[in-house]
Design a protein around this motif. Structure first.
Motif, PDB file in Angstrom:
ATOM      1  N   THR A 217     -81.306 -12.308  42.729  1.00 31.46           N
ATOM      2  CA  THR A 217     -81.504 -13.057  41.162  1.00 31.46           C
ATOM      3  C   THR A 217     -80.928 -12.113  40.220  1.00 31.46           C
ATOM      4  O   THR A 217     -81.049 -10.835  40.576  1.00 31.46           O
ATOM      5  CB  THR A 217     -82.766 -13.378  40.857  1.00 31.46           C
ATOM      6  N   ARG A 218     -80.455 -12.506  39.180  1.00 29.38           N
ATOM      7  CA  ARG A 218     -79.788 -11.747  38.168  1.00 29.38           C
ATOM      8  C   ARG A 218     -80.277 -12.273  36.933  1.00 29.38           C
ATOM      9  O   ARG A 218     -80.381 -13.487  36.540  1.00 29.38           O
ATOM     10  CB  ARG A 218     -78.226 -11.677  38.171  1.00 29.38           C
ATOM     11  N   ASP A 219     -80.709 -11.590  35.669  1.00 26.05           N
ATOM     12  CA  ASP A 219     -80.570 -12.083  34.340  1.00 26.05           C
ATOM     13  C   ASP A 219     -79.074 -12.119  33.661  1.00 26.05           C
ATOM     14  O   ASP A 219     -78.818 -10.910  32.844  1.00 26.05           O
ATOM     15  CB  ASP A 219     -81.426 -11.355  33.645  1.00 26.05           C
ATOM     16  N   PHE A 220     -78.161 -12.889  34.079  1.00 30.24           N
ATOM     17  CA  PHE A 220     -77.070 -12.696  33.266  1.00 30.24           C
ATOM     18  C   PHE A 220     -77.024 -12.909  31.709  1.00 30.24           C
ATOM     19  O   PHE A 220     -77.936 -13.891  31.514  1.00 30.24           O
ATOM     20  CB  PHE A 220     -75.844 -13.641  33.990  1.00 30.24           C
ATOM     21  N   THR A 249     -82.895 -15.369  28.893  1.00 34.57           N
ATOM     22  CA  THR A 249     -83.957 -16.007  29.105  1.00 34.57           C
ATOM     23  C   THR A 249     -83.962 -16.629  30.539  1.00 34.57           C
ATOM     24  O   THR A 249     -84.921 -17.267  31.032  1.00 34.57           O
ATOM     25  CB  THR A 249     -84.204 -17.116  28.141  1.00 34.57           C
ATOM     26  N   ASP A 250     -82.610 -16.606  31.292  1.00 29.25           N
ATOM     27  CA  ASP A 250     -82.434 -17.430  32.308  1.00 29.25           C
ATOM     28  C   ASP A 250     -82.282 -16.722  33.589  1.00 29.25           C
ATOM     29  O   ASP A 250     -81.222 -16.195  34.057  1.00 29.25           O
ATOM     30  CB  ASP A 250     -81.128 -18.177  32.105  1.00 29.25           C
ATOM     31  N   ASP A 298     -83.842 -12.680  20.410  1.00 26.95           N
ATOM     32  CA  ASP A 298     -83.795 -14.021  20.897  1.00 26.95           C
ATOM     33  C   ASP A 298     -82.590 -14.440  21.496  1.00 26.95           C
ATOM     34  O   ASP A 298     -81.949 -15.183  20.542  1.00 26.95           O
ATOM     35  CB  ASP A 298     -84.435 -14.880  19.716  1.00 26.95           C
ATOM     36  N   PRO A 299     -82.398 -14.442  22.728  1.00 26.77           N
ATOM     37  CA  PRO A 299     -80.738 -14.729  23.045  1.00 26.77           C
ATOM     38  C   PRO A 299     -80.782 -16.013  23.148  1.00 26.77           C
ATOM     39  O   PRO A 299     -81.461 -16.997  23.398  1.00 26.77           O
ATOM     40  CB  PRO A 299     -80.802 -14.257  24.648  1.00 26.77           C
TER      41      PRO A 299
END
Ligand code: NAD
Length: 328
Positions: A217-220, A249-250, A298-299
Motif C-alpha cells: 500500500t502507498r499514500d500516493f 488521504t487515500d 488538507d490535500p
C-alpha cells in the motif's frame, strides 16, 4: 523575496520553482542536472519555471551546480531569503548499489546548505524528506512519533539529513522544517515511477507490471497538494524544527491503483505480476494530523482525481514524455 530552490530542475523542485515564479517571487534554482533519468524532463521543468516568471513579472535564474560545492552553495544562499532544498539522489533501489553517493549528496550536500543558512541568517530552510525514514511499520498509519528505522541507504540518508536540520534549529536557532513526502506523482514526474509506467503500458496495449502480489500500500500524493504544503511554510511560523508528514488521504493497494489506471485507459488488459524488490517498503501510510494542525494541510486530490489529471496531462504530452518512460 528571493527563494533558492535546490533540485529545481527535478520533479518536485521544478513544480515548486514554477509556483514561486508564478507568484512573482525571485527564484534561483540550483541543480546539477544529474542524469539519474532523462534530461529532457529537466529541460521542461526549467522552461516551465522561466515561463511562469515571464508571465508574472517575477524572475527565474537557473544555476547549474552541485550542492556538494560548499563555496557555490554559500554564494547562492547569501542572496536568498528562503531555501527550499529538494535536491537529492533519489531512488530506493539504486541506493542499495551505491550507498556512499547517497551519503555525499543527501547528507553532506544538506550540511553545506545548513551551514550557509545558519551563517547568512536566512528566514527559513525547508527540506524534502521522505516516508522512507520510517522503515518497517510497527503500526499504521505512521505518525511522526513512529520509530525511524530505514531499510535502505536512501532512507538512512534522508533521515540523517532531516535530523541535522532539526538539530540546527535547536542549536543555532535556524528556522528549519522537513516535509516527509509520500510517493508524489503528477505531470513531469520521474519516468521510472509506478504510475507513469502503468499509464504508459496501458496506452500501448500492454498489461501493467506489478512487483510482488500487489497488496503493498502507498499514500500516493498529488504534486499540487505537496506544493501547497510547501507554500504555507513561507508564512506559517508554528512548524519550526519539525518533521511533518505530507501524505494523501487515500491509502491504496498497488493492484487497486493499477486496476484504476487500467480501467480508465484500457479495461481489456490483465495485470502482470513479477518478483518484488527487497528494498521496497511493504506499506506506507501517513497520519497527517501534525500537518493539519501546523500547516492547515488538507490535500485536495483523491487518487482517482489525481490519476485522471495525470492521464490528461500524459495524453497532451505523450510525444515527448512517453519515450522517456519506455526507456526508463
Ligand atoms: P528528482 O530526481 O526529480 O529531483 C531531484 C533533483 O535534484 C534533480 O533534478 C537532480 O538533478 C538534482 N540533484 C541531484 N543531485 C544533485 C546535486 N548533487 N546537486 C544539485 N542538484 C542535484 O526527484 P523528486 O522526485 O523531485 O524528489 C525531490 C525531493 O523529494 C528529493 O529530496 C527526494 O528525496 C524527495 N522525495 C521525493 C518523493 C517522490 O515521490 N518523488 C518521495 C519522498 C521524498
Amino acid at each position: 523575496m528571493q527563494i533558492l530552490v535546490t533540485g529545481g530542475a527535478g520533479f518536485i523542485g521544478g513544480h515548486l520553482a514554477q509556483r514561486f515564479a508564478a507568484d512573482s517571487h525571485d527564484v534561483v534554482v540550483l541543480d546539477n542536472r544529474d542524469p539519474f533519468y532523462d534530461l529532457d524532463i529537466k529541460h521542461h521543468n526549467v522552461e516551465a519555471g522561466r515561463e511562469a516568471a515571464r508571465n508574472s513579472g517575477g524572475s527565474y535564474e537557473f544555476v547549474e551546480g552541485d550542492v556538494r560545492d560548499a563555496e557555490l552553495v554559500t554564494d547562492l544562499v547569501a542572496d536568498a531569503d528562503y531555501v527550499y532544498h529538494q535536491a537529492a539522489q533519489a531512488g530506493v533501489r539504486p541506493s542499495v548499489k551505491n550507498p556512499r553517493k547517497y551519503d555525499e549528496v543527501n547528507v553532506d550536500g544538506t550540511l553545506n546548505l545548513l551551514d550557509a543558512c545558519r551563517d547568512e541568517g536566512i528566514e527559513r530552510f525547508v527540506m524534502a524528506s521522505s516516508s522512507s525514514v520510517y522503515g518497517k511499520p510497527q503500526y499504521l498509519p505512521y505518525d511522526e512519533q513512529h520509530p525511524t528505522t530505514p531499510v535502505s541507504p536512501y532512507g538512512a540518508s534522508k533521515l540523517a539529513a532531516e535530523r541535522y536540520a532539526c538539530a540546527y534549529s535547536e542549536v543555532y536557532d535556524l528556522s528549519t522544517v522537513a516535509l516527509r513526502y509520500f510517493t508524489v506523482y503528477g505531470p513531469r514526474m520521474r519516468p521510472n515511477m509506478a504510475i507513469s509506467n502503468f499509464v504508459s503500458r496501458c496506452h500501448n496495449g500492454e498489461p501493467p507490471v506489478i512487483y510482488g502480489d500487489g497488496t503493498q500500500t502507498r499514500d500516493f500524493t498529488y504534486i499540487e497538494d505537496v506544493i501547497d504544503a510547501n507554500m504555507t511554510l513561507l508564512h506559517e511560523d508554528a512548524a519550526d524544527g519539525q518533521a511533518i508528514n505530507t501524505g494523501s488521504t487515500d491509502n491504496i493497494e498497488i493492484k487497486t491503483l493499477a486496476t484504476e489506471i487500467r480501467d480508465q485507459i484500457n479495461p481489456d488488459l490483465d495485470l502482470v505480476y513479477e518478483e518484488r524488490h527487497d528494498a521496497d517498503a511493504e506499506h506506507t501510510h501517513a497520519a497527517t494530523d501534525r500537518a493539519e494542525e501546523l500547516l492547515g494541510y488538507d490535500p485536495d486530490h483523491t487518487i482517482r482525481e489525481g490519476v485522471s489529471k495525470f492521464i490528461d496531462w500524459y495524453r497532451d504530452n505523450r510525444d515527448w514524455y512517453e519515450p522517456l518512460v519506455r526507456q526508463s
